[in-house]
Write a protein that holds these residues in place. Structure first.
Motif, short mmCIF file in Angstrom:
data_model
loop_
_atom_site.label_atom_id
_atom_site.label_comp_id
_atom_site.label_asym_id
_atom_site.label_seq_id
_atom_site.Cartn_x
_atom_site.Cartn_y
_atom_site.Cartn_z
N GLN A 1 0.87 -1.10 -0.16
CA GLN A 1 0.19 0.05 -0.12
C GLN A 1 0.91 1.30 -0.07
OE1 GLN A 1 -3.40 -0.27 2.62
NE2 GLN A 1 -3.66 1.88 2.74
N VAL A 2 0.79 2.04 -1.11
CA VAL A 2 1.59 3.27 -1.04
C VAL A 2 0.71 4.41 -1.53
CG1 VAL A 2 3.53 4.27 -2.56
CG2 VAL A 2 3.40 1.75 -2.24
N ALA A 3 1.20 5.61 -0.91
CA ALA A 3 0.25 6.57 -0.98
C ALA A 3 0.56 7.51 -2.57
CB ALA A 3 0.67 7.78 0.06
N TRP A 4 -0.28 7.86 -3.04
CA TRP A 4 -0.15 8.47 -4.39
C TRP A 4 1.11 9.38 -4.77
CZ3 TRP A 4 -2.38 7.40 -8.80
CH2 TRP A 4 -2.47 8.16 -9.73
N SER A 5 1.39 10.05 -3.79
CA SER A 5 2.73 11.12 -3.90
C SER A 5 3.68 10.37 -3.80
CB SER A 5 2.45 12.31 -2.66
OG SER A 5 2.60 11.52 -1.54
N ASP A 6 3.76 9.06 -3.25
CA ASP A 6 5.22 8.50 -3.27
C ASP A 6 5.29 7.23 -4.41
OD1 ASP A 6 5.64 9.23 -0.79
OD2 ASP A 6 4.53 8.05 0.16
N LEU A 7 4.27 7.22 -5.41
CA LEU A 7 4.27 6.28 -6.37
C LEU A 7 5.46 6.30 -7.30
CD1 LEU A 7 0.61 5.27 -7.65
CD2 LEU A 7 2.66 3.81 -7.03
N VAL A 8 5.61 7.76 -7.91
CA VAL A 8 6.76 7.67 -8.86
C VAL A 8 8.19 7.26 -8.46
CG1 VAL A 8 8.01 9.24 -10.21
CG2 VAL A 8 5.63 9.55 -10.49
N PRO A 9 8.39 7.60 -7.18
CA PRO A 9 9.96 7.13 -6.76
C PRO A 9 9.87 5.63 -6.72
CG PRO A 9 9.13 9.24 -5.45
CD PRO A 9 7.92 8.79 -6.24
N GLN A 10 8.72 4.98 -6.19
CA GLN A 10 8.93 3.60 -6.07
C GLN A 10 8.76 3.08 -7.47
OE1 GLN A 10 8.81 1.34 -3.63
NE2 GLN A 10 8.61 2.70 -1.89
N LEU A 11 8.18 3.48 -8.29
CA LEU A 11 8.22 3.19 -9.80
C LEU A 11 9.78 3.26 -10.32
CD1 LEU A 11 4.95 4.07 -11.16
CD2 LEU A 11 5.65 1.74 -10.79
N SER A 12 10.22 4.46 -10.16
CA SER A 12 11.35 5.11 -10.81
C SER A 12 12.67 4.02 -10.28
CB SER A 12 11.64 6.37 -10.79
OG SER A 12 11.72 6.45 -9.50
N THR A 13 12.44 3.63 -9.17
CA THR A 13 13.75 2.78 -8.36
C THR A 13 13.59 1.38 -8.51
OG1 THR A 13 12.54 3.18 -6.19
CG2 THR A 13 14.15 4.84 -6.82
N GLY A 14 12.42 0.75 -9.21
CA GLY A 14 12.01 -0.71 -9.25
C GLY A 14 11.54 -1.27 -7.75
N GLY A 15 11.25 -0.14 -7.05
CA GLY A 15 10.47 -0.70 -5.81
C GLY A 15 9.08 -1.40 -6.08
N LEU A 16 8.48 -1.18 -7.10
CA LEU A 16 7.38 -1.80 -7.60
C LEU A 16 7.32 -2.11 -9.07
CD1 LEU A 16 4.75 1.17 -6.26
CD2 LEU A 16 5.05 -1.43 -5.39
N ASP A 17 6.42 -3.37 -9.32
CA ASP A 17 6.42 -3.78 -10.76
C ASP A 17 5.17 -3.37 -11.37
OD1 ASP A 17 8.59 -5.55 -10.22
OD2 ASP A 17 7.43 -7.01 -9.40
N ALA B 1 -3.17 6.64 -14.59
CA ALA B 1 -2.19 6.41 -15.31
C ALA B 1 -1.58 7.52 -16.18
CB ALA B 1 -2.33 5.34 -16.42
N ILE B 2 -2.68 8.63 -16.52
CA ILE B 2 -2.28 9.89 -17.00
C ILE B 2 -1.65 10.82 -16.10
CG2 ILE B 2 -3.18 11.93 -18.05
CD1 ILE B 2 -5.57 10.01 -19.24
N GLN B 3 -2.08 10.81 -14.74
CA GLN B 3 -1.45 11.68 -13.76
C GLN B 3 0.04 11.29 -13.65
OE1 GLN B 3 -3.31 14.30 -12.91
NE2 GLN B 3 -5.08 13.34 -14.34
N LEU B 4 0.18 10.10 -13.92
CA LEU B 4 1.79 9.68 -13.45
C LEU B 4 2.69 9.53 -14.67
CD1 LEU B 4 0.88 6.52 -11.10
CD2 LEU B 4 1.81 8.45 -10.55
N SER B 5 1.84 9.44 -15.96
CA SER B 5 2.36 9.35 -17.11
C SER B 5 3.20 7.67 -16.98
CB SER B 5 3.86 10.09 -17.56
OG SER B 5 3.40 11.50 -17.48
N ILE B 6 2.09 7.04 -16.60
CA ILE B 6 2.82 5.69 -16.25
C ILE B 6 3.48 4.85 -17.28
CG2 ILE B 6 0.68 4.36 -16.80
CD1 ILE B 6 1.02 3.12 -13.88
N TRP B 7 3.43 5.18 -18.64
CA TRP B 7 3.91 4.63 -19.70
C TRP B 7 5.64 4.73 -19.63
CZ3 TRP B 7 -0.19 7.95 -20.43
CH2 TRP B 7 -0.03 9.32 -20.36
N ASP B 8 5.85 5.69 -18.78
CA ASP B 8 7.40 5.65 -18.72
C ASP B 8 7.75 4.60 -17.85
OD1 ASP B 8 7.46 8.19 -19.98
OD2 ASP B 8 7.22 9.18 -18.16
N TYR B 9 7.10 3.64 -17.09
CA TYR B 9 7.59 2.65 -16.27
C TYR B 9 6.62 1.14 -16.56
CZ TYR B 9 8.22 6.93 -13.81
OH TYR B 9 8.22 8.57 -13.61
#
Length: 338
Positions: free
Chosen positions: A190-206, A215-223
């Motif tokens: 369980q991860v707060a919205w504001s903490d998602l990008v760091p987790q995705l960018s460092t590989g903490g989440l798949d 997805a649009i708010q995060l530009s999730i296609w980058d991950y």
């Protein structure tokens, strides 16, 4: 009469008191309105519609300052206490993150309980009175709600088999999602919205359990490359305000605020409908592959529903008669709606 410093100060104080007494008591009341998400998000659009509605109805009798993107330093999980304590006058909150305060808040994220936006609205109507009671008991007033668009799974591959879930390090947004996906064999966090990008960018989440709009708010296609439509759940955001601050408003402002609720609900459900196709188009334009619900094998849904069954049973045990009555009312409303 000789005017000394002391007599001058006494006169100034008296004059100030007289001015204060004759000044309009409710001129330009200002509220801050907290939102963890940004102004362009769906919750941000809902908030700004409400702000606009109040401006149209009461002018400058109440000035509401929208504070999006967590500008005040609060996440959704902080909003309940912040508004209750008066640290902020109003907030919009993803209430499925408040299950630790009252398990009833987990209702809208029970897996597969509402299969469409129409059903999500009926569920809100069935439960609104109980939600309002919880807020009232904690010194707040509940106003309107908006559904999160249906959740799906954003991942490096489509979720078209049970094996695709096994060990998947996936972000969830509340306890129901965490329990369901753990039962399904994934490794949820369980991860707060504001903490998602760091987790995705460092590989903490798949992977991420969220809506297409998220997805649009995060530009999730980058991950990640894929989105699998699940219509898993439509968690509710709710607007709630501090009761003392609300009660201190002039009667006509309080009345206008309560009368804005239906217009806000109608607007909120409409923008959700419009957002889904738009979000799918944006993801496709950015190279994501979208797997529609009809292309997901039945065994995947059966597996997830079985994993979620214990979550629903547990919720009914925790909420007792309150939960049973609301689900019964929900079924009645569905029958009435045809």
């Amino acid at each position: 009469m000789t005017i000394t410093r002391r007599t001058f100060m006494r006169s100034a104080v008296a004059t100030g008191a007289l001015v204060a007494a004759t000044r309009p008591a409710f001129a330009n009341v200002r509220w801050d309105f907290a939102d963890e998400y940004g102004a362009q998000s769906l919750s941000g659009q809902a908030c700004n519609f409400f702000v606009s509605e109040m401006e149209d109805r009461v002018g400058e009798a109440l000035i509401i300052n929208y504070q999006g993107g967590g500008a005040l330093g609060y996440k959704s999980t902080d909003h309940f206490d912040a508004v209750q304590d008066g640290a902020v006058q109003a907030a919009v909150t993803l209430v499925t993150q408040l299950g630790g305060i009252d398990p009833f808040f987990n209702l809208s994220s029970l897996p597969f309980i509402a299969s469409s936006l129409d059903e999500a609205y009926l569920l809100w109507q069935a439960a609104r009175e109980e939600y309002a009671k919880i807020f009232e008991e904690n010194g707040m007033v509940l106003l309107w709600a908006m559904p999160n668009p249906p959740s799906g799974i954003h991942a490096p591959e489509p979720i078209t088999s049970v094996d695709a879930l096994e060990g998947l390090r996936i972000r969830t947004y509340d306890v129901n999602g965490t329990r369901t996906l753990r039962e399904a064999g994934a490794a949820p966090l369980q991860v707060a919205w504001s903490d998602l990008v760091p987790q995705l960018s460092t590989g903490g989440l798949d992977a991420v359990l969220t809506s297409a709009d998220g997805a649009i708010q995060l530009s999730i296609w980058d991950y990640v490359s894929d989105f699998t439509e699940m219509n898993y759940a439509m968690g509710l955001f709710m607007c709630h305000v501090n009761k003392d601050e609300f009660d201190a408003l002039p009667e006509d402002v309080r009345t206008a605020m309560m009368e804005s609720i239906d217009a806000c609900d109608e607007y909120n459900w409409e923008i959700i409908r419009d957002s889904i196709d738009t979000a799918y188009e944006r993801m496709a334009e950015n190279g994501m592959t979208i797997t529609r619900e009809g292309d997901v094998p039945a065994e995947v849904f059966e597996h997830l529903q079985e994993a979620g069954a214990s979550v629903r049973e547990g919720w009914l045990e925790e909420t007792g008669e309150r939960g049973q009555n609301v689900l019964a009312r929900f079924e009645e409303l569905k029958v009435q709606a045809g």
